[in-house]
Design an enzyme around this catalytic site. Structure first.
Site, PDB file in Angstrom:
ATOM      1  N   ASP A  44       1.051   0.017  11.725  1.00 48.28           N
ATOM      2  CA  ASP A  44       1.657  -0.021  10.552  1.00 48.28           C
ATOM      3  C   ASP A  44       2.803  -0.601  10.360  1.00 48.28           C
ATOM      4  O   ASP A  44       3.714  -0.610  11.211  1.00 48.28           O
ATOM      5  CB  ASP A  44       2.005   1.669  10.199  1.00 48.28           C
ATOM      6  CG  ASP A  44       2.060   1.804   8.785  1.00 48.28           C
ATOM      7  OD1 ASP A  44       1.255   2.595   8.151  1.00 48.28           O
ATOM      8  OD2 ASP A  44       2.962   1.377   7.974  1.00 48.28           O
ATOM      9  N   SER A 158     -11.993   2.000  -3.262  1.00 51.16           N
ATOM     10  CA  SER A 158     -11.264   3.118  -3.730  1.00 51.16           C
ATOM     11  C   SER A 158     -12.294   3.415  -5.297  1.00 51.16           C
ATOM     12  O   SER A 158     -12.737   2.551  -5.730  1.00 51.16           O
ATOM     13  CB  SER A 158     -10.014   2.719  -4.345  1.00 51.16           C
ATOM     14  OG  SER A 158      -9.420   3.472  -5.436  1.00 51.16           O
ATOM     15  N   TYR A 171      -5.533  -4.097  -7.833  1.00 48.27           N
ATOM     16  CA  TYR A 171      -6.125  -3.253  -6.746  1.00 48.27           C
ATOM     17  C   TYR A 171      -7.625  -2.842  -7.026  1.00 48.27           C
ATOM     18  O   TYR A 171      -8.362  -2.878  -5.770  1.00 48.27           O
ATOM     19  CB  TYR A 171      -5.312  -1.874  -7.119  1.00 48.27           C
ATOM     20  CG  TYR A 171      -5.486  -0.904  -6.110  1.00 48.27           C
ATOM     21  CD1 TYR A 171      -5.072  -0.865  -4.780  1.00 48.27           C
ATOM     22  CD2 TYR A 171      -6.194   0.345  -6.631  1.00 48.27           C
ATOM     23  CE1 TYR A 171      -5.171   0.204  -3.916  1.00 48.27           C
ATOM     24  CE2 TYR A 171      -6.507   1.299  -5.600  1.00 48.27           C
ATOM     25  CZ  TYR A 171      -5.976   1.395  -4.507  1.00 48.27           C
ATOM     26  OH  TYR A 171      -6.270   2.360  -3.470  1.00 48.27           O
ATOM     27  N   SER A 172      -8.018  -3.005  -8.223  1.00 45.17           N
ATOM     28  CA  SER A 172      -9.329  -2.740  -8.540  1.00 45.17           C
ATOM     29  C   SER A 172     -10.307  -3.884  -7.994  1.00 45.17           C
ATOM     30  O   SER A 172     -11.242  -3.716  -7.407  1.00 45.17           O
ATOM     31  CB  SER A 172      -9.625  -2.392  -9.746  1.00 45.17           C
ATOM     32  OG  SER A 172      -9.434  -3.264 -10.819  1.00 45.17           O
ATOM     33  N   LYS A 175     -10.342  -3.796  -4.337  1.00 47.24           N
ATOM     34  CA  LYS A 175     -11.278  -2.490  -3.879  1.00 47.24           C
ATOM     35  C   LYS A 175     -12.778  -2.842  -4.041  1.00 47.24           C
ATOM     36  O   LYS A 175     -13.604  -2.439  -3.179  1.00 47.24           O
ATOM     37  CB  LYS A 175     -10.758  -1.156  -4.288  1.00 47.24           C
ATOM     38  CG  LYS A 175      -9.452  -0.852  -3.679  1.00 47.24           C
ATOM     39  CD  LYS A 175      -9.079  -0.806  -2.422  1.00 47.24           C
ATOM     40  CE  LYS A 175      -8.194  -0.034  -1.855  1.00 47.24           C
ATOM     41  NZ  LYS A 175      -7.762  -0.170  -0.558  1.00 47.24           N
TER      42      LYS A 175
HETATM   43  P1  NAD Z   1      -0.091   5.176   2.250  1.00 45.17           P
HETATM   44  O1  NAD Z   1       1.021   4.311   1.640  1.00 45.17           O
HETATM   45  O2  NAD Z   1       0.345   6.670   2.704  1.00 45.17           O
HETATM   46  O3  NAD Z   1      -0.511   4.371   3.359  1.00 45.17           O
HETATM   47  C1  NAD Z   1      -0.643   3.148   3.291  1.00 45.17           C
HETATM   48  C2  NAD Z   1      -0.351   2.655   4.867  1.00 45.17           C
HETATM   49  O4  NAD Z   1      -0.262   1.237   4.839  1.00 45.17           O
HETATM   50  C3  NAD Z   1       1.276   2.705   4.797  1.00 45.17           C
HETATM   51  O5  NAD Z   1       1.723   3.673   5.934  1.00 45.17           O
HETATM   52  C4  NAD Z   1       1.994   1.298   4.750  1.00 45.17           C
HETATM   53  O6  NAD Z   1       3.154   1.100   5.543  1.00 45.17           O
HETATM   54  C5  NAD Z   1       0.695   0.467   5.314  1.00 45.17           C
HETATM   55  N1  NAD Z   1       0.846  -0.861   5.251  1.00 45.17           N
HETATM   56  C6  NAD Z   1       0.863  -1.492   4.112  1.00 45.17           C
HETATM   57  N2  NAD Z   1       0.714  -2.954   4.021  1.00 45.17           N
HETATM   58  C7  NAD Z   1       0.515  -3.092   5.671  1.00 45.17           C
HETATM   59  C8  NAD Z   1       0.345  -4.203   6.165  1.00 45.17           C
HETATM   60  N3  NAD Z   1       0.609  -5.245   5.582  1.00 45.17           N
HETATM   61  N4  NAD Z   1       0.188  -4.168   7.680  1.00 45.17           N
HETATM   62  C9  NAD Z   1       0.122  -2.745   7.966  1.00 45.17           C
HETATM   63  N5  NAD Z   1       0.224  -1.586   7.388  1.00 45.17           N
HETATM   64  C10 NAD Z   1       0.403  -1.831   6.188  1.00 45.17           C
HETATM   65  O7  NAD Z   1      -1.283   5.504   1.170  1.00 45.17           O
HETATM   66  P2  NAD Z   1      -2.707   6.243   1.388  1.00 45.17           P
HETATM   67  O8  NAD Z   1      -3.078   6.779   0.152  1.00 45.17           O
HETATM   68  O9  NAD Z   1      -2.682   6.777   2.586  1.00 45.17           O
HETATM   69  O10 NAD Z   1      -3.796   4.773   1.430  1.00 45.17           O
HETATM   70  C11 NAD Z   1      -4.555   4.391   2.585  1.00 45.17           C
HETATM   71  C12 NAD Z   1      -5.732   3.584   1.862  1.00 45.17           C
HETATM   72  O11 NAD Z   1      -6.538   4.526   1.305  1.00 45.17           O
HETATM   73  C13 NAD Z   1      -5.115   2.472   1.315  1.00 45.17           C
HETATM   74  O12 NAD Z   1      -6.131   1.321   1.454  1.00 45.17           O
HETATM   75  C14 NAD Z   1      -5.495   2.914  -0.184  1.00 45.17           C
HETATM   76  O13 NAD Z   1      -5.483   1.931  -1.093  1.00 45.17           O
HETATM   77  C15 NAD Z   1      -6.605   3.893   0.135  1.00 45.17           C
HETATM   78  N6  NAD Z   1      -7.036   4.732  -1.134  1.00 45.17           N
HETATM   79  C16 NAD Z   1      -6.217   5.724  -1.117  1.00 45.17           C
HETATM   80  C17 NAD Z   1      -6.340   6.683  -2.279  1.00 45.17           C
HETATM   81  C18 NAD Z   1      -5.473   8.113  -2.229  1.00 45.17           C
HETATM   82  O14 NAD Z   1      -6.116   8.745  -3.259  1.00 45.17           O
HETATM   83  N7  NAD Z   1      -4.572   8.194  -1.729  1.00 45.17           N
HETATM   84  C19 NAD Z   1      -7.302   6.386  -2.947  1.00 45.17           C
HETATM   85  C20 NAD Z   1      -8.275   5.186  -2.946  1.00 45.17           C
HETATM   86  C21 NAD Z   1      -7.940   4.448  -2.151  1.00 45.17           C
END
Ligand code: NAD
Length: 302
Positions: A44, A158, A171-172, A175
């Site tokens: 991370d 997503s 983002y879309s 994804k």
């Molecule tokens: P989050 O922000 O809690 O987690 C994302 C993590 O990625 C963070 O800890 C951030 O520090 C890390 N990160 C960002 N850029 C980085 C990089 N360049 N190198 C290394 N680490 C990096 O959000 P989340 O909801 O846990 O998201 C996790 C994944 O799930 C993402 O890809 C997000 O797009 C996807 N997602 C989440 C949801 C949802 O409902 N939460 C829905 C669809 C998709």
């Protein structure tokens, strides 16, 4: 139920990389894999939701928690979006644990803005972390997986990518791009027993806490998504190239479907207008490969 069906899915001897594992979904995936015996690289960058800034805290905290729970883990703060960062993440796995079996591409950021106002920088930054990052980390791990004739890759798509979402052109695009990457990795990995699948999750994290109603916090806990990641990352899962929506304990396979189609020997813009209802007809056919989709077009000519 056979003994195999009843047995716990374990990852003893396996090495897993989880990107973006300092918070939210990635944290939950890493903790689950660690509890099930995987040696985990907790990656991370530790920045803000929009990808700005960096901190070694989140990755270190999750790695420490895995160790405290009796597992093995190392932290990595490398950036998935650069070739050097991606190589360093895989190098961390090899140096610490000698191999890499599982890659969970989960790191993600948001730069939401309505389409008319979105800047090139906002578009590129989101594509860089999600698409480029997943490509780069998978690419760094792929030769090692090929050599050992084993690998499991889980990408994070997503619903916003599968179905579109206001304010998320960047983002879309990213994804849905991951769906293409997953399907091609599934094809190219097949001979080396490398399986690749994608999840399209909904979970309560810092990414969604301002969008989901407060009472959804426990129902949409990340822990209600991670078991799917664990199954897709396990050697017993032979499925590849598929996408699954997952949230609040529900999982569904997501298909790319095609309607029955309409054809004519005299294709003109006017003929298309006059037969638009047939073009738009549903009754989906579900091609699982490019060849099947092309065959449907050829069949329509006979
Ligand atoms: P989050 O922000 O809690 O987690 C994302 C993590 O990625 C963070 O800890 C951030 O520090 C890390 N990160 C960002 N850029 C980085 C990089 N360049 N190198 C290394 N680490 C990096 O959000 P989340 O909801 O846990 O998201 C996790 C994944 O799930 C993402 O890809 C997000 O797009 C996807 N997602 C989440 C949801 C949802 O409902 N939460 C829905 C669809 C998709």
């Amino acid at each position: 139920m056979s003994a195999a069906e009843g047995s716990e899915l374990r990852f003893d001897g396996r090495v897993a990389i989880v990107t973006g594992a300092g918070h939210g979904l990635g944290r939950s995936h890493a903790l689950l894999l660690g509890r099930r015996g995987a040696k985990v690289v907790v990656n991370d960058l530790g920045g803000a939701l929009d990808g700005t800034g960096a901190s070694s805290g989140p990755a270190a905290e999750v790695a420490e928690l895995i160790v405290k729970n009796g597992g093995e883990a190392v932290a990595s703060t490398d950036d998935v979006a650069t070739p050097e960062g991606a190589e360093a993440i895989v190098r961390t796995a090899l140096d610490a644990f000698g191999r890499v079996d599982v890659v969970v591409n989960n790191a993600g950021i948001l730069r939401d803005r309505s389409f008319g106002k979105m800047t090139v920088e906002e578009f590129d930054a989101v594509i860089a972390v999600h698409v480029r990052g997943s490509f780069l980390v998978s690419r760094a791990a792929f030769p090692h997986m090929k050599e050992q004739a084993y690998g499991r890759i889980v990408n994070t798509s997503s619903p916003a990518g599968l179905f579109g979402n206001f304010g998320q052109a960047n983002y879309s695009t990213a994804k849905m791009g991951l769906v293409g990457l997953t399907k091609t990795l599934g094809i190219e990995g097949a001979r080396a027993n490398i399986r690749a699948n994608a999840i399209a999750p909904v979970a309560w994290t810092r990414m969604t806490e301002t969008l989901l109603p407060a009472e959804f916090e426990s129902r949409f806990a990340p822990e209600r998504v991670s078991p799917l990641v664990a199954y897709l990352a396990h050697e017993s899962c032979e499925t590849s190239g598929e996408v699954f929506s997952v949230g609040a304990g529900r999982i569904a396979r997501v298909f790319v479907a095609e309607g029955p189609g309409w054809r004519t020997d005299d294709l003109t813009a006017e003929a298309i207008r006059d037969n638009w209802e047939s073009v738009m007809a549903e009754q989906p056919h579900l091609p699982t490969k490019l060849g099947e989709q092309a065959a449907a077009s050829l069949q329509a000519m006979l």
